[in-house]
Write a protein that holds these residues in place. Structure first.
Motif, PDB file in Angstrom:
ATOM      1  N   HIS A  48       1.658   7.163 -18.129  1.00 45.62           N
ATOM      2  CA  HIS A  48       2.967   7.509 -17.598  1.00 45.62           C
ATOM      3  C   HIS A  48       3.431   6.401 -16.660  1.00 45.62           C
ATOM      4  CE1 HIS A  48       1.815  11.606 -18.937  1.00 45.62           C
ATOM      5  NE2 HIS A  48       3.126  11.756 -19.083  1.00 45.62           N
ATOM      6  N   THR A  49       4.691   6.043 -16.780  1.00 45.51           N
ATOM      7  CA  THR A  49       5.235   4.977 -15.953  1.00 45.51           C
ATOM      8  C   THR A  49       5.889   5.547 -14.698  1.00 45.51           C
ATOM      9  OG1 THR A  49       7.479   4.928 -16.873  1.00 45.51           O
ATOM     10  CG2 THR A  49       5.754   3.778 -18.103  1.00 45.51           C
ATOM     11  N   ALA A  50       6.177   4.666 -13.752  1.00 44.06           N
ATOM     12  CA  ALA A  50       6.845   5.086 -12.524  1.00 44.06           C
ATOM     13  C   ALA A  50       8.261   5.586 -12.785  1.00 44.06           C
ATOM     14  CB  ALA A  50       6.877   3.921 -11.534  1.00 44.06           C
ATOM     15  N   GLY A  85      -0.800  -1.622 -35.727  1.00 48.23           N
ATOM     16  CA  GLY A  85      -0.520  -1.374 -34.327  1.00 48.23           C
ATOM     17  C   GLY A  85       0.778  -0.594 -34.202  1.00 48.23           C
ATOM     18  N   GLU A  86       0.788   0.411 -33.355  1.00 52.03           N
ATOM     19  CA  GLU A  86       1.975   1.254 -33.214  1.00 52.03           C
ATOM     20  C   GLU A  86       2.242   1.532 -31.744  1.00 52.03           C
ATOM     21  OE1 GLU A  86       3.122   5.770 -34.530  1.00 52.03           O
ATOM     22  OE2 GLU A  86       2.308   4.455 -36.104  1.00 52.03           O
ATOM     23  N   GLY A  87       3.518   1.533 -31.380  1.00 51.28           N
ATOM     24  CA  GLY A  87       3.933   1.862 -30.032  1.00 51.28           C
ATOM     25  C   GLY A  87       4.851   3.067 -30.023  1.00 51.28           C
ATOM     26  N   ARG A  88       4.682   3.929 -29.024  1.00 47.98           N
ATOM     27  CA  ARG A  88       5.499   5.133 -28.913  1.00 47.98           C
ATOM     28  C   ARG A  88       5.999   5.292 -27.480  1.00 47.98           C
ATOM     29  NH1 ARG A  88       0.916   8.921 -31.819  1.00 47.98           N
ATOM     30  NH2 ARG A  88       0.971   7.913 -33.889  1.00 47.98           N
ATOM     31  N   ILE A  89       7.251   5.717 -27.357  1.00 51.69           N
ATOM     32  CA  ILE A  89       7.847   6.002 -26.048  1.00 51.69           C
ATOM     33  C   ILE A  89       8.301   7.453 -26.041  1.00 51.69           C
ATOM     34  CG2 ILE A  89       9.622   5.364 -24.369  1.00 51.69           C
ATOM     35  CD1 ILE A  89       9.802   2.650 -25.683  1.00 51.69           C
ATOM     36  N   GLY A  90       7.854   8.213 -25.073  1.00 54.78           N
ATOM     37  CA  GLY A  90       8.231   9.617 -24.966  1.00 54.78           C
ATOM     38  C   GLY A  90       8.523   9.980 -23.519  1.00 54.78           C
ATOM     39  N   GLY A  91       8.754  11.267 -23.308  1.00 54.53           N
ATOM     40  CA  GLY A  91       9.039  11.734 -21.964  1.00 54.53           C
ATOM     41  C   GLY A  91      10.527  11.668 -21.634  1.00 54.53           C
ATOM     42  N   ALA A  96      16.783   4.053 -18.105  1.00 55.26           N
ATOM     43  CA  ALA A  96      16.747   3.733 -19.533  1.00 55.26           C
ATOM     44  C   ALA A  96      15.859   2.526 -19.811  1.00 55.26           C
ATOM     45  CB  ALA A  96      18.165   3.462 -20.029  1.00 55.26           C
ATOM     46  N   VAL A  97      15.186   2.561 -20.968  1.00 54.63           N
ATOM     47  CA  VAL A  97      14.366   1.430 -21.407  1.00 54.63           C
ATOM     48  C   VAL A  97      15.280   0.366 -21.993  1.00 54.63           C
ATOM     49  CG1 VAL A  97      12.560   0.677 -22.992  1.00 54.63           C
ATOM     50  CG2 VAL A  97      12.366   2.898 -21.853  1.00 54.63           C
ATOM     51  N   SER A  98      15.197  -0.840 -21.446  1.00 56.58           N
ATOM     52  CA  SER A  98      16.074  -1.916 -21.905  1.00 56.58           C
ATOM     53  C   SER A  98      15.423  -2.787 -22.974  1.00 56.58           C
ATOM     54  CB  SER A  98      16.499  -2.783 -20.712  1.00 56.58           C
ATOM     55  OG  SER A  98      15.362  -3.241 -19.997  1.00 56.58           O
ATOM     56  N   SER A 201      10.237  -2.425 -20.743  1.00 59.98           N
ATOM     57  CA  SER A 201      10.903  -2.917 -19.538  1.00 59.98           C
ATOM     58  C   SER A 201      12.124  -2.064 -19.247  1.00 59.98           C
ATOM     59  CB  SER A 201      11.315  -4.377 -19.729  1.00 59.98           C
ATOM     60  OG  SER A 201      11.977  -4.874 -18.576  1.00 59.98           O
ATOM     61  N   THR A 202      12.291  -1.716 -17.983  1.00 63.60           N
ATOM     62  CA  THR A 202      13.497  -1.051 -17.506  1.00 63.60           C
ATOM     63  C   THR A 202      14.076  -1.907 -16.387  1.00 63.60           C
ATOM     64  OG1 THR A 202      12.486   0.237 -15.716  1.00 63.60           O
ATOM     65  CG2 THR A 202      12.322   1.157 -17.946  1.00 63.60           C
ATOM     66  N   PRO A 203      15.281  -1.620 -15.936  1.00 66.81           N
ATOM     67  CA  PRO A 203      15.822  -2.388 -14.818  1.00 66.81           C
ATOM     68  C   PRO A 203      14.979  -2.298 -13.554  1.00 66.81           C
ATOM     69  CG  PRO A 203      17.594  -1.223 -15.957  1.00 66.81           C
ATOM     70  CD  PRO A 203      16.319  -0.731 -16.541  1.00 66.81           C
ATOM     71  N   ALA A 204      14.105  -1.272 -13.477  1.00 67.37           N
ATOM     72  CA  ALA A 204      13.308  -1.080 -12.263  1.00 67.37           C
ATOM     73  C   ALA A 204      11.856  -1.511 -12.405  1.00 67.37           C
ATOM     74  CB  ALA A 204      13.358   0.389 -11.839  1.00 67.37           C
ATOM     75  N   ASN A 205      11.274  -1.372 -13.603  1.00 64.33           N
ATOM     76  CA  ASN A 205       9.844  -1.614 -13.772  1.00 64.33           C
ATOM     77  C   ASN A 205       9.513  -2.214 -15.140  1.00 64.33           C
ATOM     78  OD1 ASN A 205       8.350  -0.267 -11.344  1.00 64.33           O
ATOM     79  ND2 ASN A 205       9.847   1.284 -11.980  1.00 64.33           N
TER      80      ASN A 205
END
Length: 218
Positions: A48-50, A85-91, A96-98, A201-205
């Protein structure tokens, strides 16, 4: 007298080569036998990200097939590698993810380089050579490397990326099948370990998650 010394040195060199070849046969004979590919369990790591997102890196469809070297050299390791290789984004992230990427490849290491002559228990110089090649068209829509060659320094590990795919949605991946790998000038087995890296990457992290396979040998 000098001739006798030279002859003795030559006999010692031949004996050293023979001993190394015997050691190679004992330690790696099974590795070079032609056999079907070995398949390995899928693995995944989630964090989980910040920003509130849950990112997952998945290693799947991993196969390692060791084959008898086509050049019949006792100092060559040859095989074929497959990996997804696979990547997933959830939550429900607050920001927003840039941008995001998923990368997959193998880490490859050689124990002892013998390109400068047979040595037992000591390295002979960082010049063992590795080459990897596969048809880039197998990875549709990804940034793929068609041919890779590098110098393997004994005692170190080389990261060999097979490709990088942009995460344009919640899920993305890349698959490589039957990648040819050849390592020359290496005494003993060559170790390979798969990896998958997911970065967002997001604008914050910025966040990165990695998952690794178990080490295997060519």
């Amino acid at each position: 007298m000098k001739g006798g010394v030279a002859s003795q040195a030559q006999r010692l060199m031949v004996a050293g080569c023979a001993a190394a070849a015997v050691a190679f046969g004992v330690t790696s004979g099974a590795a070079i036998a032609d056999a079907g590919p070995s398949s390995f369990a899928d693995r995944s790591v989630s964090k989980h990200t910040a920003d509130g997102w849950r990112i997952t890196a998945v290693k799947a469809q991993e196969k390692v097939r060791s084959v008898r070297p086509l050049n019949q050299s006792p100092w060559t390791r040859e095989g074929f590698l497959s990996l997804r290789g696979e990547g997933r984004i959830g939550g429900a992230g607050r920001v927003a993810v840039s941008a995001g990427t998923v990368s997959a490849g193998f880490q490859i290491g050689c124990n002892t380089d013998v390109t400068s002559g047979v040595t037992l228990g000591m390295t002979a110089g960082p010049t063992a050579q590795m080459s990897i090649s596969w048809p880039p068209a197998l990875i549709v829509g990804a940034q793929a490397n068609g041919n890779i060659s590098t110098t393997l320094k004994p005692g170190t590990i080389a990261n060999i990326p097979f490709g990088t795919k942009k995460l344009a949605g919640p899920t993305a991946g890349l698959t490589v099948d039957g990648v040819h790998v050849k390592v020359d000038g290496c005494l003993g087995p060559v170790a390979v370990r798969s990896y998958v890296t997911v970065a967002i990457s997001t604008p914050a992290n910025d966040n990165t998650v990695n998952v690794y396979g178990q080490p295997h040998y060519l």
